[in-house]
Design a protein around this motif. Structure first.
Motif, PDB file in Angstrom:
ATOM      1  N   ALA A  85       9.543   1.836   1.567  1.00 45.15           N
ATOM      2  CA  ALA A  85       8.660   0.672   1.634  1.00 45.15           C
ATOM      3  C   ALA A  85       9.005  -0.311   0.512  1.00 45.15           C
ATOM      4  O   ALA A  85       8.995  -1.528   0.714  1.00 45.15           O
ATOM      5  N   PHE A  86       9.338   0.223  -0.657  1.00 45.68           N
ATOM      6  CA  PHE A  86       9.708  -0.656  -1.773  1.00 45.68           C
ATOM      7  C   PHE A  86      10.995  -1.412  -1.453  1.00 45.68           C
ATOM      8  O   PHE A  86      11.108  -2.594  -1.746  1.00 45.68           O
ATOM      9  N   ARG A  87      11.975  -0.733  -0.836  1.00 48.17           N
ATOM     10  CA  ARG A  87      13.213  -1.411  -0.453  1.00 48.17           C
ATOM     11  C   ARG A  87      12.892  -2.570   0.500  1.00 48.17           C
ATOM     12  O   ARG A  87      13.461  -3.661   0.384  1.00 48.17           O
ATOM     13  N   ALA A  88      11.967  -2.344   1.428  1.00 44.23           N
ATOM     14  CA  ALA A  88      11.579  -3.399   2.366  1.00 44.23           C
ATOM     15  C   ALA A  88      10.889  -4.551   1.638  1.00 44.23           C
ATOM     16  O   ALA A  88      11.166  -5.733   1.908  1.00 44.23           O
ATOM     17  N   VAL A  89      10.012  -4.228   0.686  1.00 42.95           N
ATOM     18  CA  VAL A  89       9.352  -5.271  -0.113  1.00 42.95           C
ATOM     19  C   VAL A  89      10.401  -6.040  -0.911  1.00 42.95           C
ATOM     20  O   VAL A  89      10.384  -7.275  -0.957  1.00 42.95           O
ATOM     21  N   TYR A  90      11.329  -5.316  -1.511  1.00 45.48           N
ATOM     22  CA  TYR A  90      12.394  -5.929  -2.311  1.00 45.48           C
ATOM     23  C   TYR A  90      13.188  -6.903  -1.440  1.00 45.48           C
ATOM     24  O   TYR A  90      13.418  -8.048  -1.834  1.00 45.48           O
ATOM     25  N   ASP A  91      13.616  -6.436  -0.274  1.00 43.77           N
ATOM     26  CA  ASP A  91      14.421  -7.274   0.613  1.00 43.77           C
ATOM     27  C   ASP A  91      13.678  -8.542   1.025  1.00 43.77           C
ATOM     28  O   ASP A  91      14.270  -9.620   1.109  1.00 43.77           O
ATOM     29  N   ARG A  92      12.386  -8.426   1.272  1.00 43.69           N
ATOM     30  CA  ARG A  92      11.601  -9.587   1.695  1.00 43.69           C
ATOM     31  C   ARG A  92      11.274 -10.537   0.553  1.00 43.69           C
ATOM     32  O   ARG A  92      11.240 -11.754   0.749  1.00 43.69           O
ATOM     33  N   ALA A  93      10.995  -9.999  -0.624  1.00 48.92           N
ATOM     34  CA  ALA A  93      10.454 -10.827  -1.709  1.00 48.92           C
ATOM     35  C   ALA A  93      11.495 -11.315  -2.704  1.00 48.92           C
ATOM     36  O   ALA A  93      11.261 -12.324  -3.385  1.00 48.92           O
ATOM     37  N   ALA A  94      12.619 -10.647  -2.828  1.00 46.89           N
ATOM     38  CA  ALA A  94      13.585 -10.966  -3.889  1.00 46.89           C
ATOM     39  C   ALA A  94      14.010 -12.434  -3.876  1.00 46.89           C
ATOM     40  O   ALA A  94      14.053 -13.091  -4.921  1.00 46.89           O
ATOM     41  N   GLY A  95      14.322 -12.968  -2.724  1.00 52.51           N
ATOM     42  CA  GLY A  95      14.761 -14.367  -2.642  1.00 52.51           C
ATOM     43  C   GLY A  95      13.690 -15.343  -3.091  1.00 52.51           C
ATOM     44  O   GLY A  95      13.972 -16.282  -3.854  1.00 52.51           O
ATOM     45  N   GLN A  96      12.477 -15.141  -2.653  1.00 58.31           N
ATOM     46  CA  GLN A  96      11.376 -16.024  -3.049  1.00 58.31           C
ATOM     47  C   GLN A  96      11.083 -15.895  -4.546  1.00 58.31           C
ATOM     48  O   GLN A  96      10.835 -16.890  -5.219  1.00 58.31           O
ATOM     49  N   VAL A  97      11.100 -14.663  -5.020  1.00 56.84           N
ATOM     50  CA  VAL A  97      10.844 -14.444  -6.453  1.00 56.84           C
ATOM     51  C   VAL A  97      11.914 -15.154  -7.274  1.00 56.84           C
ATOM     52  O   VAL A  97      11.607 -15.867  -8.239  1.00 56.84           O
ATOM     53  N   LEU A  98      13.177 -14.979  -6.892  1.00 54.77           N
ATOM     54  CA  LEU A  98      14.273 -15.617  -7.631  1.00 54.77           C
ATOM     55  C   LEU A  98      14.120 -17.139  -7.605  1.00 54.77           C
ATOM     56  O   LEU A  98      14.296 -17.797  -8.633  1.00 54.77           O
ATOM     57  N   GLY A  99      13.770 -17.688  -6.455  1.00 55.53           N
ATOM     58  CA  GLY A  99      13.585 -19.139  -6.358  1.00 55.53           C
ATOM     59  C   GLY A  99      12.477 -19.638  -7.266  1.00 55.53           C
ATOM     60  O   GLY A  99      12.634 -20.643  -7.967  1.00 55.53           O
ATOM     61  N   GLY A 102       0.830  -1.204   0.000  1.00 58.07           N
ATOM     62  CA  GLY A 102       0.000   0.000   0.000  1.00 58.07           C
ATOM     63  C   GLY A 102       0.865   1.255   0.000  1.00 58.07           C
ATOM     64  O   GLY A 102       0.572   2.229  -0.700  1.00 58.07           O
ATOM     65  N   GLN A 103       1.934   1.240   0.772  1.00 56.99           N
ATOM     66  CA  GLN A 103       2.848   2.386   0.809  1.00 56.99           C
ATOM     67  C   GLN A 103       3.599   2.518  -0.520  1.00 56.99           C
ATOM     68  O   GLN A 103       3.835   3.619  -1.002  1.00 56.99           O
ATOM     69  N   VAL A 104       3.992   1.379  -1.105  1.00 65.86           N
ATOM     70  CA  VAL A 104       4.680   1.387  -2.405  1.00 65.86           C
ATOM     71  C   VAL A 104       3.752   1.992  -3.458  1.00 65.86           C
ATOM     72  O   VAL A 104       4.191   2.775  -4.308  1.00 65.86           O
ATOM     73  N   ALA A 105       2.469   1.675  -3.382  1.00 59.71           N
ATOM     74  CA  ALA A 105       1.495   2.213  -4.331  1.00 59.71           C
ATOM     75  C   ALA A 105       1.452   3.740  -4.273  1.00 59.71           C
ATOM     76  O   ALA A 105       1.154   4.390  -5.276  1.00 59.71           O
ATOM     77  N   ARG A 106       1.792   4.297  -3.124  1.00 62.62           N
ATOM     78  CA  ARG A 106       1.814   5.766  -2.968  1.00 62.62           C
ATOM     79  C   ARG A 106       3.196   6.353  -3.275  1.00 62.62           C
ATOM     80  O   ARG A 106       3.433   7.527  -3.065  1.00 62.62           O
ATOM     81  N   GLY A 107       4.125   5.485  -3.759  1.00 60.51           N
ATOM     82  CA  GLY A 107       5.440   5.977  -4.170  1.00 60.51           C
ATOM     83  C   GLY A 107       6.491   5.966  -3.078  1.00 60.51           C
ATOM     84  O   GLY A 107       7.549   6.586  -3.243  1.00 60.51           O
ATOM     85  N   ASP A 108       6.283   5.269  -1.993  1.00 58.69           N
ATOM     86  CA  ASP A 108       7.224   5.222  -0.870  1.00 58.69           C
ATOM     87  C   ASP A 108       8.408   4.308  -1.226  1.00 58.69           C
ATOM     88  O   ASP A 108       8.276   3.083  -1.265  1.00 58.69           O
ATOM     89  N   GLU A 109       9.572   4.912  -1.462  1.00 57.11           N
ATOM     90  CA  GLU A 109      10.749   4.148  -1.872  1.00 57.11           C
ATOM     91  C   GLU A 109      11.281   3.282  -0.737  1.00 57.11           C
ATOM     92  O   GLU A 109      11.772   2.173  -0.977  1.00 57.11           O
TER      93      GLU A 109
END
Length: 180
Positions: free
Chosen positions: A20-34, A11-18
């Motif tokens: 929050a995006f870094r936090a999403v990236y850190d959490r999701a990148a490994g799972q996405v790559l897998g 929701g914060q990323v949708a409002r342009g919060d960078e």
């Protein structure tokens, strides 16, 4: 933000919060790559697709609907779809290359047929430069498959005579065709 809910972060990323995006990236990148790597198997392409997926998360975070499912499921769905699209794209590219290669072979076959016809025409033209006796001996041996002895018997002449006529005829053909 480390303890924040992934859905709230989107929701914060949708409002342009960078941040929050870094936090999403850190959490999701490994799972996405897998997920992507299981589908693609190529490490370099997997990393590229992972980046594309996370960029898509940045651009389309507003589309996330918490009523439809979890944020992690939404992101993994994006990853899966993108990886499958890449596989299909690679498959289509391989098919296009295969069709292009087949078309090239078809073109080569046409070219070869034309060249063969031209060669046949040159040989027919050069056969007219032989004497009748030479042409008859060469035609019986090369076009009808008779041996020297069989040609001699058919023509009622000695084998040596047939060999001489054929040798002289072949020399004339070689000169006419320009063969070295």
């Amino acid at each position: 933000m480390p303890g924040a809910d992934l859905g709230a972060l989107l929701g914060q990323v949708a409002r342009g919060d960078e941040a929050a995006f870094r936090a999403v990236y850190d959490r999701a990148a490994g799972q996405v790559l897998g997920t992507v790597r299981r589908i693609l198997r190529d490490p370099a392409q997997s990393e590229e697709v992972m980046q594309e997926v996370l960029l898509e998360v940045w651009r389309t975070a507003a589309r996330f609907d918490p009523e439809a499912g979890s944020a992690a499921a939404w992101i993994m769905t994006l990853a899966h779809r993108r990886a499958v699209d890449r596989v299909r794209s690679e498959h289509s590219a391989a098919q296009r290359e295969l069709r292009a290669a087949v078309q090239t072979v078809d073109y080569d076959q046409v070219t070869e047929a034309v060249e063969t016809n031209l060669d046949h025409e040159r040989v027919r033209r050069c056969l007219t430069t032989l004497t009748d006796l030479q042409r008859e001996a060469v035609t019986l041996a090369y076009y009808h498959g008779y041996t020297y002895s069989e040609v001699a018997e058919l023509l009622g002449v000695a084998v040596g005579t047939v060999k001489t006529r054929m040798r002289d005829g072949l020399i004339r053909l070689r000169d006419c065709l320009g063969v070295d």
